[in-house]
Scaffold this active site. Structure first.
Site, PDB file in Angstrom:
ATOM      1  N   LYS A 194      14.207  -9.488  18.966  1.00 40.52           N
ATOM      2  CA  LYS A 194      12.293  -9.644  18.977  1.00 40.52           C
ATOM      3  C   LYS A 194      11.525  -8.723  18.172  1.00 40.52           C
ATOM      4  O   LYS A 194      10.746  -8.267  19.049  1.00 40.52           O
ATOM      5  CB  LYS A 194      13.130  -8.393  20.740  1.00 40.52           C
ATOM      6  CG  LYS A 194      13.359  -9.861  21.488  1.00 40.52           C
ATOM      7  CD  LYS A 194      13.150  -9.378  23.323  1.00 40.52           C
ATOM      8  CE  LYS A 194      14.084 -10.505  23.339  1.00 40.52           C
ATOM      9  NZ  LYS A 194      13.790 -10.022  24.874  1.00 40.52           N
ATOM     10  N   ASN A 195      12.283  -8.397  17.359  1.00 43.77           N
ATOM     11  CA  ASN A 195      11.166  -7.686  16.106  1.00 43.77           C
ATOM     12  C   ASN A 195      10.303  -8.782  15.400  1.00 43.77           C
ATOM     13  O   ASN A 195      11.054  -9.862  14.335  1.00 43.77           O
ATOM     14  CB  ASN A 195      12.322  -6.839  15.497  1.00 43.77           C
ATOM     15  CG  ASN A 195      11.418  -6.156  14.744  1.00 43.77           C
ATOM     16  OD1 ASN A 195      10.776  -6.276  13.374  1.00 43.77           O
ATOM     17  ND2 ASN A 195      11.610  -4.712  14.639  1.00 43.77           N
TER      18      ASN A 195
END
Lengths: 329, 378
Positions: A109-110
């Site tokens: 989720k970066n």
């Protein structure tokens, strides 16, 4: 070649780094929200600052960016410098994809990781297509709604292709979880943009059929209801004229359970000019029998009234909707 | 009161999070029953602690230091506790993050002369005065200006021109924005930051509003909500960025009172989608069929406030959900019974402000900060 084993040893203890004077962070005299950095973090960033300031684009700099990224994957400055070093060293970018693959699961989720991946793939070209679709598939198998993975997948389709198998992929995800709204959205993306399907109108009939089946299986599922509306985006007349749409509403209402979305859709159809047959009136009357509060003779008003009671979280909304209905002629 | 000491062993599995907040451990037992009221004093203590020192878990957010500061300081303002803050000290600290051009020519060479997010991306110029590492960032700039307004610092004294002229370098032909001049992802978040910056500086020369509007409209999904980019799934955060930007830029008003056909976005469709975001547990979800999360009480609630539809939610049910996310240590967590983080705490406070909780300052929904700060009233 970057190795993992020495990733946690203090840099100051390594001969390789003995020529570098680490550059401490200058927080200034009165820093606000100072952070209680751990020693490993502080040291790594001090060395990074030194290398970055000196603009040293070397193999050890590359290894250092890896170390910094693992501690600090959101630091876009480190990622940017890594790109500069990759270019300067002319690194084999397939190896870079492997590195990203290794850290993908724990950083799925970066934003920076995905942006970096696109930067690499842009340089590799169409050959990377299969790998990218495979990677996103793996991420989605762990978290079928990962927004970044779906976004990357859409980017890959548009930049590199792979449309032919995407509808099947959506189907597969939906078979695993018919409530997966991301998969419904992807389906819409494919049927509206795939160069192989001929556009939305060409597939509308089969898509309506598919969606109606999904609704009948789980009428409380918001996703297919929205999708059904979406198939007639900007074309309310066609929506009203497709008997499959009003029919599925009727069917669900007649089951007398999980009918909130069905009523809502019927309300919208009426507001677009749908002329209901007596069956619809009968269905509503069968649903709601009350001597003290008989249903309004106007179908739309009656629907609003029912929704106000069965969808009570949104009671104020349904009351407002009723107030906005045209006055009976 | 006791503040929990976070031990390394508490640092368990990373929480799923769409925003990159530090991960409080999810493996913690829920408190037996949540407090039935908003515990303002405890929240003030929580924010004061953060203001003075943030636990090491936040080191992975170092690059977004200004954002952490914004949550803390604006949070204190929301709780009517800004007196805990040394306003001059904060203003000077924030101002020290601004990237300054050495000449007028430099302003147009592609760099963005906004604010850095942290010292990690800020380097002093070399002996020739060359600043090789300008990493002015749109989101940091938004946070910087918001903090300055909160502490009552007049924006008329800063170098607005450099910010606005160089900001145009960040806008793409399709209307979207990237946050940094060296390149990064482009999506609605940065269109919002750009609009908020222009609004706060009271000068729209920093962006092409028409193009930005077009990009936003392309992000409206078939279900009425907005995705973060065209084609993406409709999302509470994306919808906030879209609607708040359009409001700031002057393209929409309180649209419920107008005829549907006169709005540039499909308001009825959006409204139907957005009221559905309140789940059976009373909380708000960011996307259909996903779990309720504290922060969407702001992202979604604020959209409703902007459109004039906040009255359509069940406030009692929302409040009840939010209180299950209120931490006994102060602050709010993402999900019920978990440890708090500064991001969800801030949006918990904004959510309670929208609910008009006593003792909280009113919120400016489209700027995400207090009305007082937005209006420049100290």
């Amino acid at each position: 070649m970057e190795s993992k084993e020495d990733d946690r040893e203090p840099l100051s203890s390594k001969a390789e780094w003995s020529d570098v004077i680490p550059l401490p962070q200058d927080d200034g005299p009165n820093p606000v929200v100072p952070i209680a950095y751990k020693e490993e973090f502080r040291e790594t960033m001090d060395y990074f600052r030194a290398i970055y300031q000196a603009d040293e684009r070397s193999p050890r700099a590359l290894r250092l960016t890896r170390r910094a990224i693992l501690l600090n994957p959101g630091n876009y400055t480190v990622w940017h410098f890594r790109r500069l070093v990759l270019q300067a060293l002319n690194v084999d970018l397939d190896e870079e994809l492997d590195f990203l693959q290794q850290i993908a699961n724990s950083n799925s989720k970066n934003y920076q990781l995905w942006h970096h991946r696109r930067w690499v793939v842009e340089r590799l070209g169409t050959d990377a297509k299969a790998k990218e679709l495979q990677l996103t598939k793996e991420i989605l198998s762990l978290d079928a709604k990962n927004y970044h993975a779906w976004s990357h997948r859409q980017w890959v389709l548009q930049a590199l292709g792979g449309w032919e198998d995407e509808l099947d992929y959506c189907q597969q995800i939906l078979e695993e979880d018919i409530y997966n709204n991301s998969a419904w959205n992807q389906r819409y993306f494919v049927v509206t943009r795939s160069p192989f399907l001929g556009g939305l109108k060409a597939v509308r009939v089969s898509e309506v059929r598919y969606t109606v089946d999904a609704i009948l299986a789980k009428p409380d599922n918001e996703s297919p209801w929205r999708y059904l509306r979406g198939l007639y985006r900007d074309d309310t007349e066609a929506l009203v004229n497709d008997s499959q749409v009003s029919l599925v509403c009727l069917k669900v209402i007649n089951t007398k359970s999980n009918y909130v979305f069905a009523l809502s859709m019927l309300l919208d159809l009426l507001s677009y000019g749908f002329q209901p047959s007596q069956e619809f009136r009968d269905a509503l009357d069968a649903l709601w029998t009350s001597d003290s509060h008989p249903l309004d003779s106007d179908l739309a008003k009656a629907i609003c009234y029912i929704l106000e009671h069965v969808d009570s979280l949104r009671a104020s909304y349904w009351i407002w909707r009723k107030s906005k209905l045209p006055l009976a002629g | 009161m006791a503040m929990k000491e976070w031990k390394p062993s508490d640092f368990g599995v990373e929480e799923e999070d769409e925003e990159e907040t530090p991960s409080p451990p999810s493996s913690i037992t829920s408190p037996s029953s949540p407090l039935p009221y908003f515990d303002r004093d405890r929240h003030v203590a929580f924010l004061e602690m953060m203001y003075n020192l943030m636990p090491y878990h936040y080191q992975s957010q170092e690059i977004n230091r200004l954002t952490l500061a914004f949550f803390t300081i604006s949070g204190l303002h929301l709780l009517q506790a800004l007196d805990r803050v040394d306003k001059d000290r904060v203003a000077n600290w924030v101002l020290s993050f601004q990237a300054h051009p050495r000449s007028k020519a430099e302003v147009k060479d592609g760099q963005f002369f906004g604010f850095h997010g942290s010292r990690t991306s800020q380097f002093p110029p070399d002996e020739n005065g060359v600043s090789a590492h300008n990493a002015g960032h749109l989101a940091s700039t938004y946070c910087a200006l918001a903090i300055l307004k909160t502490v009552g610092f007049s924006l008329s004294t800063i170098d607005k021109e450099s910010i606005l002229i160089s900001m145009r370098n960040l806008q793409w032909p399709d209307g979207s924005f990237m946050p940094l001049h060296v390149g990064a992802e482009t999506d609605l978040r940065f269109v919002y930051c750009a609009a908020a910056i222009c609004f706060m500086l009271e000068d729209w020369s920093g962006m092409d509003r028409e193009k930005a509007k077009e990009y936003i409209l392309n992000c409206q999904s078939y279900d009425g909500g907005f995705g973060l980019m065209p084609g993406l799934e409709s999302h509470g955060g994306g919808t906030y960025c879209a609607v708040a930007s359009l409001r700031l830029m002057g393209y929409i008003e309180d649209d419920l009172s107008k005829k549907a056909s006169s709005s540039i976005i499909n308001v009825p469709l959006l409204l139907d989608w957005i009221v559905q975001r309140q789940a059976t547990d009373g909380g708000f979800q960011g996307r259909a069929n996903k779990s309720s999360d504290t922060c969407y009480a702001f992202w979604v609630g604020a959209v409703l406030r902007i459109l004039g539809g906040y009255k359509f939610i069940d406030k009692t049910a929302l409040r009840k959900f939010l209180l299950t996310c209120q931490s006994e240590f102060g602050g709010f967590s993402k999900y019920p019974g978990e440890l708090p983080d500064i991001y969800h705490s801030y949006y918990g406070y904004t959510a309670f402000s929208l609910l008009e909780e006593t003792g909280l300052n009113p919120l400016c929904a489209e700027l995400g900060m207090t009305d007082l700060a937005a209006l420049g009233i100290i």
